[in-house]
Motif scaffolding. Structure first.
Motif, PDB file in Angstrom:
ATOM      1  N   SER A   1       0.832  -1.214   0.000  1.00  0.00           N
ATOM      2  CA  SER A   1       0.000   0.000   0.000  1.00  0.00           C
ATOM      3  C   SER A   1       0.858   1.252   0.000  1.00  0.00           C
ATOM      4  O   SER A   1       0.629   2.180  -0.785  1.00  0.00           O
ATOM      5  CB  SER A   1      -0.903   0.041   1.247  1.00  0.00           C
ATOM      6  OG  SER A   1      -1.909  -0.903   1.136  1.00  0.00           O
TER       7      SER A   1
ATOM      8  N   ASN B   1       3.912   1.657  -0.927  1.00  0.00           N
ATOM      9  CA  ASN B   1       4.622   1.820  -2.197  1.00  0.00           C
ATOM     10  C   ASN B   1       3.694   2.314  -3.298  1.00  0.00           C
ATOM     11  O   ASN B   1       4.047   3.183  -4.082  1.00  0.00           O
ATOM     12  CB  ASN B   1       5.281   0.508  -2.621  1.00  0.00           C
ATOM     13  CG  ASN B   1       6.612   0.315  -1.917  1.00  0.00           C
ATOM     14  OD1 ASN B   1       7.359   1.264  -1.705  1.00  0.00           O
ATOM     15  ND2 ASN B   1       6.896  -0.907  -1.524  1.00  0.00           N
ATOM     16  N   GLN B   2       2.503   1.736  -3.328  1.00  0.00           N
ATOM     17  CA  GLN B   2       1.559   2.154  -4.377  1.00  0.00           C
ATOM     18  C   GLN B   2       1.182   3.618  -4.212  1.00  0.00           C
ATOM     19  O   GLN B   2       1.028   4.338  -5.199  1.00  0.00           O
ATOM     20  CB  GLN B   2       0.305   1.281  -4.326  1.00  0.00           C
ATOM     21  CG  GLN B   2       0.556  -0.122  -4.854  1.00  0.00           C
ATOM     22  CD  GLN B   2      -0.650  -1.015  -4.702  1.00  0.00           C
ATOM     23  OE1 GLN B   2      -1.512  -0.754  -3.853  1.00  0.00           O
ATOM     24  NE2 GLN B   2      -0.730  -2.058  -5.497  1.00  0.00           N
TER      25      GLN B   2
ATOM     26  N   GLU C   1       4.010   5.722  -5.414  1.00  0.00           N
ATOM     27  CA  GLU C   1       4.132   5.728  -6.874  1.00  0.00           C
ATOM     28  C   GLU C   1       2.871   6.258  -7.564  1.00  0.00           C
ATOM     29  O   GLU C   1       2.756   6.195  -8.784  1.00  0.00           O
ATOM     30  CB  GLU C   1       4.454   4.306  -7.359  1.00  0.00           C
ATOM     31  CG  GLU C   1       5.900   3.943  -7.101  1.00  0.00           C
ATOM     32  CD  GLU C   1       6.110   2.436  -6.941  1.00  0.00           C
ATOM     33  OE1 GLU C   1       5.256   1.667  -7.427  1.00  0.00           O
ATOM     34  OE2 GLU C   1       7.109   2.047  -6.316  1.00  0.00           O
ATOM     35  N   GLN C   2       1.952   6.736  -6.762  1.00  0.00           N
ATOM     36  CA  GLN C   2       0.680   7.268  -7.276  1.00  0.00           C
ATOM     37  C   GLN C   2      -0.061   6.213  -8.084  1.00  0.00           C
ATOM     38  O   GLN C   2      -0.645   6.501  -9.123  1.00  0.00           O
ATOM     39  CB  GLN C   2       0.921   8.546  -8.091  1.00  0.00           C
ATOM     40  CG  GLN C   2       1.705   9.593  -7.303  1.00  0.00           C
ATOM     41  CD  GLN C   2       1.685  10.976  -7.912  1.00  0.00           C
ATOM     42  OE1 GLN C   2       1.147  11.204  -8.985  1.00  0.00           O
ATOM     43  NE2 GLN C   2       2.256  11.936  -7.208  1.00  0.00           N
ATOM     44  N   GLN C   3      -0.021   4.977  -7.598  1.00  0.00           N
ATOM     45  CA  GLN C   3      -0.690   3.867  -8.278  1.00  0.00           C
ATOM     46  C   GLN C   3      -1.777   3.260  -7.404  1.00  0.00           C
ATOM     47  O   GLN C   3      -2.323   2.218  -7.747  1.00  0.00           O
ATOM     48  CB  GLN C   3       0.328   2.752  -8.582  1.00  0.00           C
ATOM     49  CG  GLN C   3       1.516   3.162  -9.417  1.00  0.00           C
ATOM     50  CD  GLN C   3       1.138   3.378 -10.854  1.00  0.00           C
ATOM     51  OE1 GLN C   3       0.071   2.937 -11.290  1.00  0.00           O
ATOM     52  NE2 GLN C   3       1.957   4.078 -11.609  1.00  0.00           N
ATOM     53  N   HIS C   4      -2.019   3.824  -6.251  1.00  0.00           N
ATOM     54  CA  HIS C   4      -2.970   3.211  -5.325  1.00  0.00           C
ATOM     55  C   HIS C   4      -4.395   3.384  -5.839  1.00  0.00           C
ATOM     56  O   HIS C   4      -4.765   4.464  -6.290  1.00  0.00           O
ATOM     57  CB  HIS C   4      -2.821   3.844  -3.940  1.00  0.00           C
ATOM     58  CG  HIS C   4      -3.469   3.050  -2.847  1.00  0.00           C
ATOM     59  ND1 HIS C   4      -4.797   3.199  -2.525  1.00  0.00           N
ATOM     60  CD2 HIS C   4      -2.982   2.090  -2.027  1.00  0.00           C
ATOM     61  CE1 HIS C   4      -5.093   2.366  -1.531  1.00  0.00           C
ATOM     62  NE2 HIS C   4      -4.011   1.675  -1.220  1.00  0.00           N
ATOM     63  N   HIS C   5      -5.177   2.292  -5.739  1.00  0.00           N
ATOM     64  CA  HIS C   5      -6.519   2.308  -6.333  1.00  0.00           C
ATOM     65  C   HIS C   5      -7.453   3.322  -5.677  1.00  0.00           C
ATOM     66  O   HIS C   5      -8.427   3.746  -6.273  1.00  0.00           O
ATOM     67  CB  HIS C   5      -7.141   0.911  -6.246  1.00  0.00           C
ATOM     68  CG  HIS C   5      -7.334   0.460  -4.824  1.00  0.00           C
ATOM     69  ND1 HIS C   5      -8.523   0.661  -4.161  1.00  0.00           N
ATOM     70  CD2 HIS C   5      -6.495  -0.129  -3.939  1.00  0.00           C
ATOM     71  CE1 HIS C   5      -8.398   0.191  -2.927  1.00  0.00           C
ATOM     72  NE2 HIS C   5      -7.185  -0.298  -2.766  1.00  0.00           N
TER      73      HIS C   5
ATOM     74  N   TRP D   1      -4.904  11.007  -8.236  1.00  0.00           N
ATOM     75  CA  TRP D   1      -4.055  12.210  -8.317  1.00  0.00           C
ATOM     76  C   TRP D   1      -4.414  12.974  -9.585  1.00  0.00           C
ATOM     77  O   TRP D   1      -4.470  12.401 -10.662  1.00  0.00           O
ATOM     78  CB  TRP D   1      -2.583  11.820  -8.401  1.00  0.00           C
ATOM     79  CG  TRP D   1      -2.040  11.126  -7.206  1.00  0.00           C
ATOM     80  CD1 TRP D   1      -2.150   9.797  -6.920  1.00  0.00           C
ATOM     81  CD2 TRP D   1      -1.290  11.698  -6.125  1.00  0.00           C
ATOM     82  NE1 TRP D   1      -1.510   9.520  -5.736  1.00  0.00           N
ATOM     83  CE2 TRP D   1      -0.972  10.665  -5.236  1.00  0.00           C
ATOM     84  CE3 TRP D   1      -0.844  13.000  -5.843  1.00  0.00           C
ATOM     85  CZ2 TRP D   1      -0.238  10.884  -4.068  1.00  0.00           C
ATOM     86  CZ3 TRP D   1      -0.110  13.212  -4.687  1.00  0.00           C
ATOM     87  CH2 TRP D   1       0.184  12.161  -3.810  1.00  0.00           C
TER      88      TRP D   1
ATOM     89  N   GLN E   1      10.372   9.376  -3.124  1.00  0.00           N
ATOM     90  CA  GLN E   1      10.236   8.486  -4.269  1.00  0.00           C
ATOM     91  C   GLN E   1      11.333   8.754  -5.276  1.00  0.00           C
ATOM     92  O   GLN E   1      11.535   9.872  -5.713  1.00  0.00           O
ATOM     93  CB  GLN E   1       8.875   8.765  -4.908  1.00  0.00           C
ATOM     94  CG  GLN E   1       8.675   8.109  -6.220  1.00  0.00           C
ATOM     95  CD  GLN E   1       7.431   8.675  -6.877  1.00  0.00           C
ATOM     96  OE1 GLN E   1       7.021   9.798  -6.614  1.00  0.00           O
ATOM     97  NE2 GLN E   1       6.837   7.899  -7.753  1.00  0.00           N
TER      98      GLN E   1
END
Ligand SMILES: [Zn+2]
Length: 242
Positions: free
Chosen positions: A42, A44-45, A48-52, A56, A158
């Motif tokens: 979580s 890390n996501q 990396e702006q990849q969290h569901h 952003w 990051q």
């Protein structure tokens, strides 16, 4: 997921990079099963702006209604009791009046589980109607000028892609004195993080690795003209820790 009561909309002010560096740990704390350990999936996501659950949004220049489409689309889905979605609107001072107005109702009373974080450098450009609906938080101005702040953020949150990092270094030369100053600050940052990890019984290893790298770097500062190589090496070593 934590269900502490939270203002539906917050307006954070500070410099762009600084605010990203603040929003990331804030959201990590919210979604990490371990209080924002910084190293789990979580965390890390989010970094990396990849969290569901985090949307952003950053306009290229000024916001257009197109930029906000995703907000309206997501808002039309009802969430379960244990779900939360955050919209992070970066550079909210670039919301046009039309865009701001399209958000008013959602910001005032979003459907259950939805939250807004608006980030802006200059609040004087934010419509009063928006401002009055937000909880305001102000973050200290940068310790550094933009260029150093960028490196500080990179090495405290990051790492960007190797290629874009090299390009950045190429375009923004840094001297030896600035390098030392920055390493000092990064060292302090990671020591704090280490302390926090000890207190909260979190994984200290990845943090300790970075501290060791920084310690060595402080003992072997760059030779005159050698800053670029120095940062390149530091990047490679940090990259190997993540
Ligand atoms: Zn975590």
């Amino acid at each position: 997921m934590k269900q502490n009561k939270l203002a539906p909309a917050q307006l954070w002010t500070g410099t762009h990079d600084n605010l990203i560096a603040e929003v990331i740990p804030y959201l990590q704390k919210r979604f990490c099963p371990d209080e924002g350990c910084g190293v789990c999936i979580s965390c890390n996501q989010i970094r990396e702006q990849q969290h569901h659950a985090v949307v952003w949004i950053c306009p290229e220049k000024n916001y257009t209604l197109d930029n906000l489409k995703v907000v309206h689309e997501r808002l039309s889905f009802a969430l379960n009791d244990d779900q939360e979605i955050f919209f992070v609107l970066q550079k909210a001072d670039f919301l046009s009046k039309q865009c701001a107005n399209s958000l008013l109702k959602s910001i005032e009373e979003p459907p259950k589980g939805y939250h807004f974080i608006l980030c802006a450098e200059r609040t004087e450009y934010i419509l009063p109607t928006i401002k009055s609906r937000c909880l305001l938080r102000t973050f200290a101005k940068d310790m550094f000028s933009g260029q150093l702040q960028h490196l500080y953020t990179t090495f405290s949150t990051q790492l960007q892609e190797p290629l874009s990092f090299l390009q950045y270094l190429q375009k923004n030369p840094i001297n030896e004195l600035q390098t030392l100053d920055l390493i000092d600050q990064l060292f302090a940052f990671w020591m704090n993080k280490y302390k926090h990890a000890v207190e909260h019984n979190e994984d200290k290893k990845p943090i300790a690795k970075r501290i060791t790298i920084l310690k060595k770097a402080l003992l072997k500062p760059p030779m005159p003209g050698g800053s670029k190589l120095f940062w390149k090496n530091l990047y490679l070593q940090f990259n190997a820790c993540s």
